[in-house]
Design an enzyme around this catalytic site. Sequence first.
Site, PDB file in Angstrom:
ATOM      1  CB  SER A   1      -0.876   0.024   1.258  1.00  0.00           C
ATOM      2  OG  SER A   1      -0.077   0.319   2.402  1.00  0.00           O
ATOM      3  CG  ASP A   2       1.451   5.851  -1.391  1.00  0.00           C
ATOM      4  OD1 ASP A   2       2.419   5.940  -0.611  1.00  0.00           O
ATOM      5  OD2 ASP A   2       1.272   6.642  -2.332  1.00  0.00           O
ATOM      6  CB  CYS A   3       2.979   5.509   3.642  1.00  0.00           C
ATOM      7  SG  CYS A   3       4.521   4.732   3.126  1.00  0.00           S
TER       8      CYS A   3
ATOM      9  CB  SER B   1      -3.230   3.182   1.243  1.00  0.00           C
ATOM     10  OG  SER B   1      -2.528   4.100   0.473  1.00  0.00           O
TER      11      SER B   1
END
Length: 733
Positions: A301-303, A305
């Site tokens: 995941s993007d941080c 998310s």
Amino acid sequence: MNEKMKLIILIVTVFINITSLVHLVESVSPPFACDLSNPSTKLYPFCSNTLSISQRVQDLISRLTLDEKIAQLVNTAPPIPRLGIPSYQWWDEALHGVAYVGNTTYGINFNGTIRSATSFPQVILTAASFNPQIWFRIGQVIGKEARALYNAGQATGLTFWAPNINIFRDPRWGRGQETPGEDPLVTGKYAMLFVRGVQGDSFEGGKLGEHLQASACCKHFTAYDLDNWKGVNRFVFDAHVTLQDLADTFQPPFHSCIEEGKASGIMCAYNLVNGVPNCADYNLLSKTARGKWGFQGYIVSDCDSVALLHDEQGYAKSPEDAIADVLKAGMDVDCGNYMLNHTKSAIKQKKLAESEIDRALGNLFSVRMRLGLFNGNPLKLPYGNIGPDQVCSKEHQDLALEAAREGIVLLKNSVKLLPLGKSKTRSLAVIGHNADEPHTLLGNYEGPPCNIVTPLQALHSYVKNVRHHRGCGTAGCTSASIDKAVKIAKLVDYVVLIMGLDQTQEREGLDRLDLVLPGKQQELITEVAKAAKKPVVLVILSGGGRLPVTWYPQDFTKVPMTDMRMRPEPSSGYPGRSYRFYEGKKVFEFGYGLSYSNYSYKFISVAKNNIYFYKRKSNPNSYILVSELGTKLCEKSKFWVTIGVENIGTMAGKHPVLFFVKQAKLGNGKALKQLVAFQSVKLNAKEKAEIKYELNPCEHLSTANEDGSMVIDDGLYYLIVGSEEYPISVIVV
């Protein structure tokens, strides 16, 4: 421009970085599992090289407790001491060189033997070279220097979250500088070659095998190109994207990254697409990436998310639902701690089966094993001989310089002022806030460079008599010392203005509101140009070759950045986006860029003038589906095009040749033209060369219809290079 104002010459650049610096201190051993000197290693099948990675991973997972499994689902994975497994950090960055993450507790540190890394130009400039070989070689260097840091004991991870291959859809996007531009073909090819280089594959691909030099991760999947614009932020933005635009604009770079580049990582983006968060989209992560494209790697995941699904987006009713949503969708590791905090309760509430955790762990440990981190001492394995002497080497620094030179874009040179002759340039004024700002040259996601040479420093080595004035205090230029700059400009033979943006004006988390130079920069440029004895040279640093993006006028800012449509809608005045669809006025076209020489083109041969496709009787349309043709027919339909290129000028030069296709009959969402191939050619004055391109009609003549299916239309097409056009016909019967 009034008649009194002298000609302004425009150049776009980012930075150059040219000498080496390696500090020698005591080295530390790299972390690894399955130490052969430890007798217990022989007891664990997951340490056995005679078994397949799949078998080894399954054995390892079977030995873990539930708590140990959950702890491995976040980017800072703790050690498992009882099995001899060290901690692992998934979060490393390498956008244009091995970089800081902002905290030395993350995967890379520069506090040991190696204190710096080769810093390449920001990606938008590297892309402007339209030179695939350079893209690959940059990836190779980054992968090699990453491995050197690991071998020196300065890395707890070898998974690098690069490249950024989102389409630069809107010029206001703060992160457009990180991308290869607006064209899906260019972006896809950059992704493929950068990934191959980083991971240790060949330029042509197919030689990688199981072992990774380092792991590359293509991000941000998908349709992410807005950070923070007029109160709309990336964390909650729901991108409404048509199936047509997804098929031929947003998805192709990721398809290329996975299927051709064989990337071992993907990052899912913050935003929602058509109401579904990317990290919770089973159709995107499992059905498309893993199913259709054959992705074999981990998805991060993007941080934070995962937290957003419940805390900000309201998509999940509870934290446990958010955990279940992302793991069932096919995501594997959380950049953050949300999964660490809520996964166990999701299992207790029967919203998640433990088998979903095992699936994710299978992908995670497979990548770590492919990196050689479970095969004993990595210094005795492939890539184990890459040492500090290969970081910031002269070869690597020469490549960084070459990439910067090839990426610079010359936009205007009507009086042939450039290049400036060294012997004839007796005095020079260098004016501008970006002339001597080292940090500006690094862009973002930067590492500690081997050394920085600012434009001012470089010009000092070229001309003895150099006068410098900042003009503007900052890039925002709320105030400018115009009178002092004008006074200096009147005293010298030539003036170089080095203006433009920096990270205070555009960056991650900050989109622009307009397209003009900030504050009083334009006023300063105008007044200095009026005062100078000769036409001035204007260098704009912003986020080369040829432009990989369209330059829109300021009037384009009337178009909401939140409108994701690529195709125009004349009835509402919506102009569309990118060179393929935009119907409005342009400052400069995609692919525009001058040379110090001039080139002519001609079509020497085209193997097929008529291309026949036979559709099914049940198909009443004047097109044929690419899926209906199949791989074999697509292969048979390929043909070669040979183009002659001649340098008709007086100077040698390296020149990107761009090859486009367009349909004679437009409408129904068809592109105005589409780049199908490009190649950089180096020619001496009056020298000729021939370039061969292989066209695949299924790939290069197809367009997406409204339901996202790729089709080939019956009718007349034109092959285009420069101002030359060559007609071919597609006959669908």
